[in-house]
Design a protein around this motif. Structure first.
Motif, PDB file in Angstrom:
ATOM      1  N   GLN A 180       0.775  -1.281   0.183  1.00 46.16           N
ATOM      2  CA  GLN A 180      -0.088   0.132   0.003  1.00 46.16           C
ATOM      3  C   GLN A 180       0.875   1.187  -0.103  1.00 46.16           C
ATOM      4  O   GLN A 180       0.453   2.185  -0.651  1.00 46.16           O
ATOM      5  N   GLN A 181       1.860   1.206   0.797  1.00 42.80           N
ATOM      6  CA  GLN A 181       2.933   2.355   0.863  1.00 42.80           C
ATOM      7  C   GLN A 181       3.359   2.485  -0.524  1.00 42.80           C
ATOM      8  O   GLN A 181       3.524   3.771  -0.962  1.00 42.80           O
ATOM      9  N   ALA A 182       3.808   1.602  -1.128  1.00 41.57           N
ATOM     10  CA  ALA A 182       4.366   1.690  -2.767  1.00 41.57           C
ATOM     11  C   ALA A 182       3.177   2.209  -3.573  1.00 41.57           C
ATOM     12  O   ALA A 182       3.582   3.188  -4.312  1.00 41.57           O
ATOM     13  N   LYS A 183       2.088   2.014  -3.422  1.00 44.83           N
ATOM     14  CA  LYS A 183       1.127   2.478  -4.360  1.00 44.83           C
ATOM     15  C   LYS A 183       0.688   3.909  -3.957  1.00 44.83           C
ATOM     16  O   LYS A 183       0.448   4.540  -5.048  1.00 44.83           O
ATOM     17  N   ILE A 184       0.709   4.298  -2.800  1.00 43.74           N
ATOM     18  CA  ILE A 184       0.470   5.602  -2.219  1.00 43.74           C
ATOM     19  C   ILE A 184       1.651   6.607  -2.923  1.00 43.74           C
ATOM     20  O   ILE A 184       1.394   7.663  -3.464  1.00 43.74           O
ATOM     21  N   LYS A 185       2.887   6.119  -2.785  1.00 43.78           N
ATOM     22  CA  LYS A 185       4.149   6.959  -3.028  1.00 43.78           C
ATOM     23  C   LYS A 185       3.787   7.079  -4.679  1.00 43.78           C
ATOM     24  O   LYS A 185       4.196   8.288  -5.311  1.00 43.78           O
ATOM     25  N   GLN A 186       3.418   6.033  -5.414  1.00 47.70           N
ATOM     26  CA  GLN A 186       3.243   6.172  -6.986  1.00 47.70           C
ATOM     27  C   GLN A 186       1.907   7.143  -7.359  1.00 47.70           C
ATOM     28  O   GLN A 186       2.252   7.848  -8.083  1.00 47.70           O
ATOM     29  N   GLU A 187       0.908   6.927  -6.711  1.00 49.09           N
ATOM     30  CA  GLU A 187      -0.075   7.965  -6.717  1.00 49.09           C
ATOM     31  C   GLU A 187       0.413   9.438  -6.414  1.00 49.09           C
ATOM     32  O   GLU A 187      -0.254  10.318  -7.048  1.00 49.09           O
ATOM     33  N   GLU A 188       1.017   9.498  -5.254  1.00 50.86           N
ATOM     34  CA  GLU A 188       1.520  11.023  -5.102  1.00 50.86           C
ATOM     35  C   GLU A 188       2.473  11.502  -6.121  1.00 50.86           C
ATOM     36  O   GLU A 188       2.445  12.691  -6.353  1.00 50.86           O
ATOM     37  N   ARG A 189       3.327  10.604  -6.655  1.00 55.10           N
ATOM     38  CA  ARG A 189       4.119  11.225  -7.687  1.00 55.10           C
ATOM     39  C   ARG A 189       3.342  11.485  -8.947  1.00 55.10           C
ATOM     40  O   ARG A 189       3.687  12.499  -9.634  1.00 55.10           O
ATOM     41  N   LEU A 190       2.182  10.682  -9.241  1.00 50.86           N
ATOM     42  CA  LEU A 190       1.665  11.025 -10.397  1.00 50.86           C
ATOM     43  C   LEU A 190       0.856  12.326 -10.234  1.00 50.86           C
ATOM     44  O   LEU A 190       0.721  13.093 -11.069  1.00 50.86           O
ATOM     45  N   ILE A 191       0.149  12.583  -9.021  1.00 45.09           N
ATOM     46  CA  ILE A 191      -0.514  13.711  -8.754  1.00 45.09           C
ATOM     47  C   ILE A 191       0.381  14.946  -8.822  1.00 45.09           C
ATOM     48  O   ILE A 191      -0.022  15.851  -9.447  1.00 45.09           O
ATOM     49  N   GLU A 192       1.338  14.814  -8.247  1.00 44.47           N
ATOM     50  CA  GLU A 192       2.402  16.240  -8.101  1.00 44.47           C
ATOM     51  C   GLU A 192       3.021  16.300  -9.601  1.00 44.47           C
ATOM     52  O   GLU A 192       3.134  17.594 -10.015  1.00 44.47           O
ATOM     53  N   ARG A 193       3.138  15.286 -10.481  1.00 44.83           N
ATOM     54  CA  ARG A 193       3.644  15.527 -11.743  1.00 44.83           C
ATOM     55  C   ARG A 193       2.433  16.164 -12.743  1.00 44.83           C
ATOM     56  O   ARG A 193       2.931  17.274 -13.542  1.00 44.83           O
ATOM     57  N   PHE A 194       1.349  16.002 -12.397  1.00 49.32           N
ATOM     58  CA  PHE A 194       0.213  16.455 -13.437  1.00 49.32           C
ATOM     59  C   PHE A 194      -0.706  17.586 -12.719  1.00 49.32           C
ATOM     60  O   PHE A 194      -1.532  17.980 -13.103  1.00 49.32           O
ATOM     61  N   ARG A 195      -0.213  17.901 -11.456  1.00 46.75           N
ATOM     62  CA  ARG A 195      -1.218  18.827 -10.559  1.00 46.75           C
ATOM     63  C   ARG A 195      -1.393  20.222 -11.423  1.00 46.75           C
ATOM     64  O   ARG A 195      -2.390  20.932 -11.487  1.00 46.75           O
ATOM     65  N   ALA A 196      -0.117  20.823 -11.905  1.00 44.90           N
ATOM     66  CA  ALA A 196      -0.015  22.062 -12.765  1.00 44.90           C
ATOM     67  C   ALA A 196      -0.754  22.227 -14.129  1.00 44.90           C
ATOM     68  O   ALA A 196      -1.073  23.181 -14.666  1.00 44.90           O
TER      69      ALA A 196
ATOM     70  N   SER B 161      -9.724  13.545  -8.797  1.00 40.47           N
ATOM     71  CA  SER B 161     -10.259  12.198  -8.509  1.00 40.47           C
ATOM     72  C   SER B 161      -9.166  11.268  -7.731  1.00 40.47           C
ATOM     73  O   SER B 161      -9.551  10.444  -7.102  1.00 40.47           O
ATOM     74  N   ARG B 162      -7.936  11.213  -8.277  1.00 40.59           N
ATOM     75  CA  ARG B 162      -6.721  10.551  -7.337  1.00 40.59           C
ATOM     76  C   ARG B 162      -6.671  10.825  -6.187  1.00 40.59           C
ATOM     77  O   ARG B 162      -6.520  10.281  -5.408  1.00 40.59           O
ATOM     78  N   ILE B 163      -6.886  12.207  -6.050  1.00 38.76           N
ATOM     79  CA  ILE B 163      -6.739  12.819  -4.613  1.00 38.76           C
ATOM     80  C   ILE B 163      -7.917  12.288  -3.591  1.00 38.76           C
ATOM     81  O   ILE B 163      -7.536  11.864  -2.485  1.00 38.76           O
ATOM     82  N   LYS B 164      -9.131  12.664  -4.344  1.00 28.52           N
ATOM     83  CA  LYS B 164      -9.932  11.865  -3.314  1.00 28.52           C
ATOM     84  C   LYS B 164     -10.023  10.468  -3.156  1.00 28.52           C
ATOM     85  O   LYS B 164     -10.330   9.930  -2.151  1.00 28.52           O
ATOM     86  N   ALA B 165      -9.577   9.836  -3.989  1.00 25.46           N
ATOM     87  CA  ALA B 165      -9.223   8.150  -3.754  1.00 25.46           C
ATOM     88  C   ALA B 165      -8.190   8.010  -2.884  1.00 25.46           C
ATOM     89  O   ALA B 165      -8.279   7.054  -2.155  1.00 25.46           O
ATOM     90  N   LEU B 166      -7.129   8.681  -2.890  1.00 23.78           N
ATOM     91  CA  LEU B 166      -6.246   8.460  -1.535  1.00 23.78           C
ATOM     92  C   LEU B 166      -6.641   9.001  -0.332  1.00 23.78           C
ATOM     93  O   LEU B 166      -6.456   8.088   0.737  1.00 23.78           O
ATOM     94  N   GLU B 167      -7.675   9.944  -0.243  1.00 22.34           N
ATOM     95  CA  GLU B 167      -8.384  10.288   0.869  1.00 22.34           C
ATOM     96  C   GLU B 167      -9.159   9.147   1.395  1.00 22.34           C
ATOM     97  O   GLU B 167      -9.121   9.087   2.642  1.00 22.34           O
TER      98      GLU B 167
END
Length: 641
Positions: free
Chosen positions: A261-277, A287-293
């Motif tokens: 799960q930690q590996a999945k969370i880090k992967q999701e966080e990197r993806l969110i950070e990459r495309f946030r702007a 959608s990804r942020i809400k799924a993580l929450e």
């Protein structure tokens, strides 16, 4: 039987249970385990209704009878004999006995049908409740728990706390409840009493919930483990050994789930950070942020088994002979403990001193520690021996206004604060825990502080009296590790068999007023003792037979002939007594049909008692006749008749 649903219980701002669930079924034998402070004893109090849940429910079957043993029972005071206190368990039988006595007194002045009918009803109910055997049952239970016939006549107030707790346990067992709730039942019990209790509970037909740090005791009794941890109750379908294996497996699965799960969370966080702007990816990012929450997080596995990483050292090693006992004799009024006995404790010995209470274990330990000088003989300390003595009374010697760290600093000033904090960490005091005042600590926490002090002493010889009392299983494991890597010598008294089995390389026990030694582990001693017991009994029987044989030398044939003549005379005499008893029973039967007797309640009661007594004696004689007749037949075969 008992259903706990969404139980929440708070003490001040602390949540002890948070929507916990547990269902106790008929016949369940459960070990309730958890660290000190996890709420085990509190849960038992919630079940019996002493505490009220903050929310949730505890439902119990209608008319359920609960037997509850807890340490508060030590405050019970009585000047009556312990046999009388134990018999208080039979409330209805005792009430009926009083009512029957009152009715019999009334009959002396008012011989009416109404009183006769009441008396008859009461006597029938008393007999149906086995009222005539309640004293025998109480005596049997107390004997199993280590009380002699003389002890049972003594007032409860004359016994120490541990022995009073056994009387309370006897009273609870005699109530024959539907479910037993036992909070540390083996505290202050000796090994023979623990084994007796194990046998009793194994055959107990009701449900049992046991809070205990004795893992061997749990292994022999329970078929389920419930762990109280982080406000939840987790069920394991097996004994304590099964729980250890199953928990390790569950922890392994949980650790892998956490890692994934930690590996999945880090992967999701990197993806969110990459495309946030990027505006074109805004919807996807949200959608990804809400799924993580919304993700239900898996907790990392906590290490419940800390390892001792501090080596307990001393400045100078002892000589080969640490303590030599010569011609030791010790007596108290009306009891002799040791008689002209001796022993040697050698460097590197890890000795477990075991045996039943009253055999002199603590007395011998105090003699070794030079805490008792009222004895005959010599205690010779060896070269360079430095000693520390741990006993339960030393908890009272802790300075209440000191913090834990200050207590160790005042005792071991040569150690640095870093070293002392490392030692305290081994005994489960980490971080700011070391600044807690001694006065706010529980009994188990004070024991850990006192043990830490004992092991920080610059001592190459430890004398330990019941060091595992009040310790939970994690703390016992820490102590085991500390003693396993301790390079000095020690002697310890304990009733915890798991602890003894993991620390001792020699066993001492007192037999025939002498100190005896077995050179091996506790488990090896148990196996040796089990094999030795029948031989000991056979040896005693051989002695008895030898005393009966005439001193003059005779051939085996002459011996058999004389013994056969003796047995035939005994059989003839017994047959005469049986004939006389048969006539007595016939007379009593005729008396029971006499109108003047059965119409008089007092006469009827006396006649019935005499008849039952005569019948019992007659049956006993019949058994004796059968045994004697079998002996005679065997002797005739031996003689060739």
């Amino acid at each position: 039987m008992i259903s706990i649903n969404n139980l929440t219980f708070e003490i001040g701002s602390r949540v002890l249970y948070d929507e916990a669930n547990w269902h106790i079924k008929p016949g369940d034998k459960v070990g309730l385990i958890g660290a000190n402070g996890a709420g085990k004893s509190t849960l038992l109090r919630l079940i019996v209704g002493e505490y009220t849940p903050t929310s949730g429910t505890i439902s119990k079957a209608k008319d359920i009878k609960i037997g509850y043993l807890n340490q508060d029972l030590l405050s019970y005071h009585s000047d009556k004999s312990i046999l009388h206190v134990a018999m208080e368990a039979f409330e209805r039988q005792n009430q009926l006995h009083t009512e029957i006595e009152d009715l019999l007194q009334q009959l002396e002045t008012n011989y009416s049908d109404d009183i006769l009918n009441k008396l008859s009803d009461k006597q029938m109910e008393f007999e149906a409740l086995d009222g005539y055997n309640i004293e025998f049952r109480a005596h049997e239970i107390l004997a199993g728990l280590g009380f002699s016939d003389e002890d049972q006549k003594r007032p409860l107030a004359t016994f120490s706390g541990g022995w009073r707790m056994r009387v309370m346990l006897a009273r609870i067992l005699l109530q024959n409840p539907d479910i037993l709730l036992l909070d540390e039942p083996t505290n202050h019990m000796d090994l023979p009493s623990i084994k007796w209790l194990e046998n009793y509970l194994q055959s107990f037909e009701g449900a049992i919930v046991i809070v205990s740090h004795d893992r061997y005791f749990l292994d022999r009794i329970v078929n389920k483990i419930v762990e109280s941890r982080k406000g939840k109750l987790t069920l394991y379908a097996g004994n304590y050994s099964f729980y250890l294996e199953e928990k390790e497996l569950r922890n392994e699965i949980q650790a892998n789930q956490y890692k994934n799960q930690q590996a999945k969370i880090k992967q999701e966080e990197r993806l969110i950070e990459r495309f946030r702007a990027k505006a074109s990816k805004a919807k996807m990012v949200q959608s990804r942020i809400k799924a993580l929450e919304r993700m239900e997080r898996v907790d990392d596995v906590d290490d419940d088994n800390p390892e001792v990483n501090f080596r307990f050292k001393f400045s100078k090693p002892s000589g080969r002979h640490v303590v030599t006992l010569e011609n030791i004799s010790k007596s108290y009024p009306n009891i002799e403990i040791l008689r002209n006995t001796g022993a040697v404790i050698e460097k590197g010995d890890k000795i477990a001193l075991i045996g039943a209470n009253g055999k002199g274990k603590s007395t011998l330990l105090r003699i070794v520690a030079e805490a008792d000088n009222q004895f005959e003989g010599k205690v010779i300390k060896g070269h360079n021996v430095t000693q520390t003595f741990f006993a339960q009374h030393q908890l009272e010697a802790l300075h209440l206004d000191n913090t834990i760290l200050q207590e160790l600093q005042s005792f071991a000033p040569k150690h640095t604060e870093t070293e002392l904090r490392s030692i305290l960490g081994c005994f489960l005091f980490s971080g700011d825990d070391v600044f807690k005042k001694i006065r706010v600590l529980s009994g188990g926490e004070k024991s850990r502080v006192a043990l830490a002090k004992a092991l920080t002493a610059d001592a190459n010889f430890l004398v330990l009296d019941e060091p595992t009392n009040h310790l939970d299983m994690t703390s016992v494991n820490v102590l085991i590790q500390a003693l396993q890597q301790y390079e000095g010598t020690f002697i310890v008294v304990s009733h915890d068999r798991y602890f003894l089995d993991h620390v001792a390389n020699k066993i001492w026990f007192i037999e025939d007023k002498q100190i005896k030694e077995y050179p091996g582990t506790y488990q090896e001693y148990e196996e040796w003792s089990a094999k030795r017991q029948p031989k000991t009994v056979a040896k005693e029987e051989k002695k008895t037979v030898k005393q009966e044989v005439p001193k003059t030398k005779t051939t085996p044939t002459e011996d058999t002939k004389k013994l056969l003549q003796k047995k035939n005379k005994e059989l003839t005499a017994l047959e005469q007594r049986i004939a006389e008893k048969e006539n007595e029973i016939k007379t009593l039967e005729a008396l029971l049909t006499d109108a003047s007797v059965y119409s008089d309640a007092i006469k009827l009661q006396e006649a019935t008692r005499n008849y039952n007594s005569a019948k019992a004696e007659y049956e006993k004689m019949q058994h004796e006749w059968e045994s004697l007749a079998e002996e005679i037949m065997e002797l005739e075969k031996e003689k060739g008749l």
